[in-house]
Design a protein around this motif. Structure first.
Motif, PDB file in Angstrom:
ATOM      1  N   ASP A  69     -19.657  74.879  82.302  1.00  0.00           N
ATOM      2  CA  ASP A  69     -20.744  75.037  81.314  1.00  0.00           C
ATOM      3  C   ASP A  69     -20.279  75.828  80.089  1.00  0.00           C
ATOM      4  OD1 ASP A  69     -21.844  74.239  83.689  1.00  0.00           O
ATOM      5  OD2 ASP A  69     -23.485  75.685  83.684  1.00  0.00           O
ATOM      6  N   GLU A 103     -11.328  83.011  83.517  1.00  0.00           N
ATOM      7  CA  GLU A 103     -10.831  81.654  83.743  1.00  0.00           C
ATOM      8  C   GLU A 103     -11.318  80.651  82.706  1.00  0.00           C
ATOM      9  OE1 GLU A 103     -11.155  80.364  87.840  1.00  0.00           O
ATOM     10  OE2 GLU A 103     -10.639  78.309  87.267  1.00  0.00           O
ATOM     11  N   ALA A 157      -7.553  88.153  98.674  1.00  0.00           N
ATOM     12  CA  ALA A 157      -7.317  88.018  97.268  1.00  0.00           C
ATOM     13  C   ALA A 157      -6.119  88.871  96.880  1.00  0.00           C
ATOM     14  CB  ALA A 157      -8.531  88.525  96.496  1.00  0.00           C
ATOM     15  N   ASP A 158      -5.159  88.248  96.175  1.00  0.00           N
ATOM     16  CA  ASP A 158      -4.049  89.045  95.662  1.00  0.00           C
ATOM     17  C   ASP A 158      -4.246  89.301  94.171  1.00  0.00           C
ATOM     18  OD1 ASP A 158      -3.714  86.300  95.301  1.00  0.00           O
ATOM     19  OD2 ASP A 158      -1.532  86.340  95.494  1.00  0.00           O
ATOM     20  N   THR A 208     -26.589  85.228  84.565  1.00  0.00           N
ATOM     21  CA  THR A 208     -25.781  84.466  85.517  1.00  0.00           C
ATOM     22  C   THR A 208     -26.605  83.393  86.203  1.00  0.00           C
ATOM     23  OG1 THR A 208     -24.378  84.612  87.476  1.00  0.00           O
ATOM     24  CG2 THR A 208     -26.147  86.226  87.334  1.00  0.00           C
ATOM     25  N   LYS A 209     -25.939  82.266  86.421  1.00  0.00           N
ATOM     26  CA  LYS A 209     -26.577  81.131  87.081  1.00  0.00           C
ATOM     27  C   LYS A 209     -26.900  81.457  88.543  1.00  0.00           C
ATOM     28  CE  LYS A 209     -23.992  77.174  87.058  1.00  0.00           C
ATOM     29  NZ  LYS A 209     -23.390  75.933  86.551  1.00  0.00           N
ATOM     30  N   CYS A 240     -21.706  84.679  93.430  1.00  0.00           N
ATOM     31  CA  CYS A 240     -21.539  83.360  92.817  1.00  0.00           C
ATOM     32  C   CYS A 240     -20.155  83.308  92.176  1.00  0.00           C
ATOM     33  CB  CYS A 240     -22.628  83.113  91.776  1.00  0.00           C
ATOM     34  SG  CYS A 240     -22.663  84.333  90.455  1.00  0.00           S
ATOM     35  N   GLY A 286      -2.139  84.991  92.337  1.00  0.00           N
ATOM     36  CA  GLY A 286      -2.464  86.397  92.051  1.00  0.00           C
ATOM     37  C   GLY A 286      -2.673  86.701  90.581  1.00  0.00           C
ATOM     38  N   SER A 293     -21.373  86.742  85.700  1.00  0.00           N
ATOM     39  CA  SER A 293     -21.543  88.097  86.247  1.00  0.00           C
ATOM     40  C   SER A 293     -20.377  88.570  87.089  1.00  0.00           C
ATOM     41  CB  SER A 293     -22.790  88.107  87.135  1.00  0.00           C
ATOM     42  OG  SER A 293     -22.682  87.102  88.135  1.00  0.00           O
ATOM     43  N   ALA A 305     -14.605  88.763  85.504  1.00  0.00           N
ATOM     44  CA  ALA A 305     -14.432  88.969  84.062  1.00  0.00           C
ATOM     45  C   ALA A 305     -15.713  89.511  83.439  1.00  0.00           C
ATOM     46  CB  ALA A 305     -14.033  87.654  83.396  1.00  0.00           C
ATOM     47  N   ALA A 365     -27.424  79.454  81.281  1.00  0.00           N
ATOM     48  CA  ALA A 365     -27.228  79.357  79.831  1.00  0.00           C
ATOM     49  C   ALA A 365     -26.876  77.910  79.494  1.00  0.00           C
ATOM     50  CB  ALA A 365     -26.107  80.288  79.403  1.00  0.00           C
ATOM     51  N   ALA A 401      -4.704  85.151  88.506  1.00  0.00           N
ATOM     52  CA  ALA A 401      -6.064  84.930  87.993  1.00  0.00           C
ATOM     53  C   ALA A 401      -6.855  86.230  88.015  1.00  0.00           C
ATOM     54  CB  ALA A 401      -6.778  83.869  88.813  1.00  0.00           C
ATOM     55  N   LEU A 402      -6.753  86.963  89.116  1.00  0.00           N
ATOM     56  CA  LEU A 402      -7.537  88.198  89.198  1.00  0.00           C
ATOM     57  C   LEU A 402      -7.031  89.205  88.175  1.00  0.00           C
ATOM     58  CD1 LEU A 402      -8.030  88.372  93.063  1.00  0.00           C
ATOM     59  CD2 LEU A 402      -9.702  87.719  91.333  1.00  0.00           C
ATOM     60  N   ALA A 406     -16.091  82.161  91.427  1.00  0.00           N
ATOM     61  CA  ALA A 406     -14.872  82.120  92.244  1.00  0.00           C
ATOM     62  C   ALA A 406     -14.435  83.499  92.728  1.00  0.00           C
ATOM     63  CB  ALA A 406     -13.744  81.477  91.442  1.00  0.00           C
ATOM     64  N   THR A 407     -14.751  84.559  91.965  1.00  0.00           N
ATOM     65  CA  THR A 407     -14.175  85.868  92.296  1.00  0.00           C
ATOM     66  C   THR A 407     -14.484  86.268  93.735  1.00  0.00           C
ATOM     67  OG1 THR A 407     -14.493  86.487  89.977  1.00  0.00           O
ATOM     68  CG2 THR A 407     -13.954  88.256  91.512  1.00  0.00           C
TER      69      THR A 407
HETATM   70  C1  LIG Z   1     -11.168  79.768  97.034  1.00  0.00           C
HETATM   71  C2  LIG Z   1     -10.491  80.515  95.904  1.00  0.00           C
HETATM   72  C3  LIG Z   1      -9.595  81.542  96.199  1.00  0.00           C
HETATM   73  C4  LIG Z   1      -8.955  82.233  95.159  1.00  0.00           C
HETATM   74  N1  LIG Z   1      -8.087  83.253  95.471  1.00  0.00           N
HETATM   75  C5  LIG Z   1      -7.466  83.924  94.468  1.00  0.00           C
HETATM   76  C6  LIG Z   1      -6.585  85.003  94.750  1.00  0.00           C
HETATM   77  O1  LIG Z   1      -6.393  85.387  95.898  1.00  0.00           O
HETATM   78  N2  LIG Z   1      -5.951  85.611  93.703  1.00  0.00           N
HETATM   79  C7  LIG Z   1      -6.153  85.226  92.407  1.00  0.00           C
HETATM   80  O2  LIG Z   1      -5.561  85.807  91.494  1.00  0.00           O
HETATM   81  N3  LIG Z   1      -7.024  84.231  92.120  1.00  0.00           N
HETATM   82  C8  LIG Z   1      -7.677  83.577  93.100  1.00  0.00           C
HETATM   83  N4  LIG Z   1      -8.542  82.564  92.789  1.00  0.00           N
HETATM   84  C9  LIG Z   1      -8.897  82.336  91.373  1.00  0.00           C
HETATM   85  C10 LIG Z   1      -9.857  83.431  90.906  1.00  0.00           C
HETATM   86  O3  LIG Z   1     -10.705  83.782  91.973  1.00  0.00           O
HETATM   87  C11 LIG Z   1     -10.706  82.968  89.711  1.00  0.00           C
HETATM   88  O4  LIG Z   1      -9.886  82.436  88.718  1.00  0.00           O
HETATM   89  C12 LIG Z   1     -11.477  84.140  89.122  1.00  0.00           C
HETATM   90  O5  LIG Z   1     -12.178  84.826  90.123  1.00  0.00           O
HETATM   91  C13 LIG Z   1     -12.432  83.679  88.025  1.00  0.00           C
HETATM   92  O6  LIG Z   1     -13.179  84.803  87.607  1.00  0.00           O
HETATM   93  P1  LIG Z   1     -14.199  84.686  86.395  1.00  0.00           P
HETATM   94  O7  LIG Z   1     -14.916  85.981  86.311  1.00  0.00           O
HETATM   95  O8  LIG Z   1     -13.490  84.181  85.198  1.00  0.00           O
HETATM   96  O9  LIG Z   1     -15.217  83.531  86.845  1.00  0.00           O
HETATM   97  P2  LIG Z   1     -16.075  83.381  88.196  1.00  0.00           P
HETATM   98  O10 LIG Z   1     -15.796  84.426  89.194  1.00  0.00           O
HETATM   99  O11 LIG Z   1     -15.914  81.970  88.625  1.00  0.00           O
HETATM  100  O12 LIG Z   1     -17.553  83.631  87.684  1.00  0.00           O
HETATM  101  C14 LIG Z   1     -18.186  82.716  86.821  1.00  0.00           C
HETATM  102  C15 LIG Z   1     -19.577  83.234  86.532  1.00  0.00           C
HETATM  103  O13 LIG Z   1     -20.170  82.436  85.507  1.00  0.00           O
HETATM  104  C16 LIG Z   1     -21.500  82.095  85.898  1.00  0.00           C
HETATM  105  N5  LIG Z   1     -21.893  80.885  85.180  1.00  0.00           N
HETATM  106  C17 LIG Z   1     -21.246  79.691  85.096  1.00  0.00           C
HETATM  107  N6  LIG Z   1     -21.947  78.843  84.313  1.00  0.00           N
HETATM  108  C18 LIG Z   1     -23.047  79.530  83.888  1.00  0.00           C
HETATM  109  C19 LIG Z   1     -24.159  79.205  83.063  1.00  0.00           C
HETATM  110  N7  LIG Z   1     -24.316  77.999  82.505  1.00  0.00           N
HETATM  111  N8  LIG Z   1     -25.105  80.149  82.845  1.00  0.00           N
HETATM  112  C20 LIG Z   1     -25.008  81.380  83.419  1.00  0.00           C
HETATM  113  N9  LIG Z   1     -23.971  81.745  84.204  1.00  0.00           N
HETATM  114  C21 LIG Z   1     -23.015  80.830  84.433  1.00  0.00           C
HETATM  115  C22 LIG Z   1     -21.407  81.953  87.409  1.00  0.00           C
HETATM  116  O14 LIG Z   1     -22.691  82.016  87.995  1.00  0.00           O
HETATM  117  C23 LIG Z   1     -20.534  83.178  87.715  1.00  0.00           C
HETATM  118  O15 LIG Z   1     -21.336  84.332  87.688  1.00  0.00           O
HETATM  119  C24 LIG Z   1      -9.209  81.875  93.802  1.00  0.00           C
HETATM  120  C25 LIG Z   1     -10.109  80.846  93.508  1.00  0.00           C
HETATM  121  C26 LIG Z   1     -10.757  80.170  94.543  1.00  0.00           C
HETATM  122  C27 LIG Z   1     -11.727  79.075  94.198  1.00  0.00           C
END
Ligand SMILES: Cc1cc2nc3c(=O)[nH]c(=O)nc-3n(C[C@H](O)[C@H](O)[C@H](O)COP(=O)(O)OP(=O)(O)OC[C@H]3O[C@@H](n4cnc5c(N)ncnc54)[C@H](O)[C@@H]3O)c2cc1C
Length: 481
Positions: A210, A383, A48-49, A33-34, A40, A396, A11, A14, A156, A398-399, A42-43
């Motif tokens: 997962d 990610e 955050a940059d 979403t879990k 929940c 920066g 959720s 991404a 999931a 990743a976002l 990392a976002t």
């Molecule tokens: C402490 C920290 C600081 C950071 N700071 C920065 C920054 O300043 N700039 C930058 O560019 N990047 C930063 N990053 C990296 C960046 O935040 C992450 O790479 C990015 O937010 C990932 O986004 P995402 O949407 O792919 O996944 P996430 O935001 O991790 O979301 C994953 C989602 O999947 C769900 N999920 C997982 N498994 C299941 C399942 N089995 N069933 C249902 N739902 C599930 C979770 O509940 C969650 O909703 C940071 C990371 C960390 C840990």
């Protein structure tokens, strides 16, 4: 059975953008979403940059960017930072689309700083600063406005396939313990990384890979899966602080102070790793520098290295520049923890022990620049995918990646879903899925929590920053045991 044109698993950054895009294109998405939307993954924890080329920061966003920069230069730095392993078509989309996305999020109410930051690996200031809580508040508002259903506390477990195509998802309702089936014309995985594979991590507990496991079982391909980013400069102890990245954020890569790191003999070991930049290096180089010392037996008693600010004048530390940003308050409170007492001791000369923690999965599910996997009906964004960052991610990126890929995955999945129909679930396979999903709740064999701890230890000992044929073979043997 629940149904939606496109199911988005995850959720956050991404997943939320992907769902909004599917809706904008006239289809009915559903987010599962879990955890809880905006609370929940990392976002929400990000600093955050968000990287945008500095010229667009000025021209498109109206902030203090440097017009000497360009999308081409941002592309080049990302590819070099990724050690030439990135999929360059994906990086083209990355640099091209992000300015308009950030502009849109600012129009939706995202508060950003006027001054972008510049950290290691970037030729110009490209980090548009905000924080993860603000990002997710804005995205969650848009999800609510668009009336997109969000199934929270749904874990999931597997993708359901028929005739080679993904036709839905099965999982567990964590609040009722029920086995749930959801039919879909297309599925987007946006489940983030798997950093909890390691004993020390900066990332939240639910990031257990997962999505990687589901995609693997469904037949997806992977790329650069061994490229895991470790953040150099995290606490080893006390347990409540383990993996916490305050020391890193205090240091140079995050735009902070000129900290120094020492081995147990007092040698400033980063001088031999990079005599010019010393501790001011990209994350991969810093993590290798630290863990090489530990590996060679030159580490501190807790298994890290020493980290010191003793050489800096007190008032300089008190005026630490990053404290004015979104991350840390002026009294050194960071992510809900107060580090004032610790910083006072460090000013008096205490060197703290720090090490590395798993921070980001650079590799993952192989997608093309349209976020299409090799499994029909399956798309992936953020990610959980590989290709953008190759062997190392610049701060920066990743976002930028998750927002750009969220939009692209939404477009691709919507186009696919428009040409597809709902399918009935195959009953026999569903029974097998049900047994697998419910197994941990129904049997009395090994304790899953113990297994998880053991796996984390194996990963930490044998497949961490420094790896060898022996350590990898040993890890395999322990896992097969
Ligand atoms: C402490 C920290 C600081 C950071 N700071 C920065 C920054 O300043 N700039 C930058 O560019 N990047 C930063 N990053 C990296 C960046 O935040 C992450 O790479 C990015 O937010 C990932 O986004 P995402 O949407 O792919 O996944 P996430 O935001 O991790 O979301 C994953 C989602 O999947 C769900 N999920 C997982 N498994 C299941 C399942 N089995 N069933 C249902 N739902 C599930 C979770 O509940 C969650 O909703 C940071 C990371 C960390 C840990």
């Amino acid at each position: 059975m629940h149904k939606a044109d496109v199911i988005i698993i995850g959720s956050e950054g991404a997943g939320a953008r992907a769902a909004l895009e599917v809706k904008r294109l006239g289809l009915e998405p559903m987010i599962v979403t879990k955890g809880m939307l905006g609370r929940c993954g990392a976002t929400v924890t990000a600093g955050a940059d968000i990287n945008v080329d500095s010229k667009s920061i000025k021209d498109v966003l109206g902030l203090n960017g440097d017009v000497r920069d360009s999308k081409e230069k941002f592309f080049e730095d990302t590819v070099i930072g990724g050690r030439y392993l990135s999929n360059q078509k994906i990086v083209e989309e990355h640099v091209e689309r992000i300015p308009q996305i950030v502009k849109e999020m600012v129009e939706w109410g995202l508060v950003v700083d006027t001054e972008p930051t510049q950290v290691a690996g970037h030729s110009y200031p490209r980090g548009v600063m905000t924080n993860g809580i603000k990002i997710m508040r804005v995205l969650a508002n848009q999800i609510k406005k668009a009336n997109i259903p969000v199934y929270e506390h749904f874990m999931a477990i597997d993708l359901v396939k028929k005739d080679g195509k993904v036709i839905g998802v099965v999982g567990l309702d964590l609040s009722t313990g029920e086995f749930i089936k959801i039919g879909a014309k297309a599925v987007i995985l946006a489940t983030g990384g798997g950093m909890q594979l390691y004993s020390y991590s900066t990332a939240p507990d639910e990031l257990t890979g997962d999505g990687h496991a589901m995609a693997f079982r469904a037949g997806a391909e992977f790329v650069d899966a061994e490229m895991i980013q470790f953040m150099g400069g995290t606490f080893l102890s006390p347990p409540a602080w383990a993996g916490h990245s305050f020391p890193y954020c205090f240091g140079p890569d995050a735009g902070g102070l000129d900290v120094r790191m020492f081995d147990k003999f007092g040698h400033r070991f980063m001088e031999k790793v990079d005599p010019v930049n010393k501790e001011h290096v990209t994350r991969d180089v810093l993590a290798r520098g630290i863990m090489n010392e530990v590996f060679e037996g030159n580490g501190s008693p807790a298994g890290g290295v020493y980290y010191s600010i003793k050489h800096l004048p007190d008032n300089l530390v008190d005026n630490w520049p990053a404290a004015k940003g979104h991350m840390v308050s002026e009294d050194f409170t960071f992510m809900g923890f107060s580090f004032k007492e610790l910083v006072d001791k460090m000013k008096k000369g205490l060197a703290i022990e720090i090490a590395v923690a798993s921070h980001f999965f650079c590799g993952g599910i192989r997608v093309n620049e349209k976020c299409v996997t090799c499994v029909p009906g399956l798309f992936a964004a953020g990610e959980v995918t590989g290709g953008t960052n190759g062997g190392n991610r610049l701060s920066g990126n990743a976002l930028t990646q998750i927002f750009v890929q969220g939009d692209i995955a939404g477009e691709s999945a919507a186009a696919y879903a428009k040409k597809s129909a709902f399918e009935d679930f195959p009953n026999e396979e569903i029974e097998q899925f049900r047994n697998r999903v419910m197994a941990p709740l129904e049997h009395d064999g090994v304790n899953a929590f113990e297994v998880r701890k053991e796996l984390q230890k194996v990963a930490w000992d044998d497949i961490c920053v420094i790896r060898s044929e022996d350590s990898l073979t040993s890890a395999l043997a322990k896992i097969n045991d």
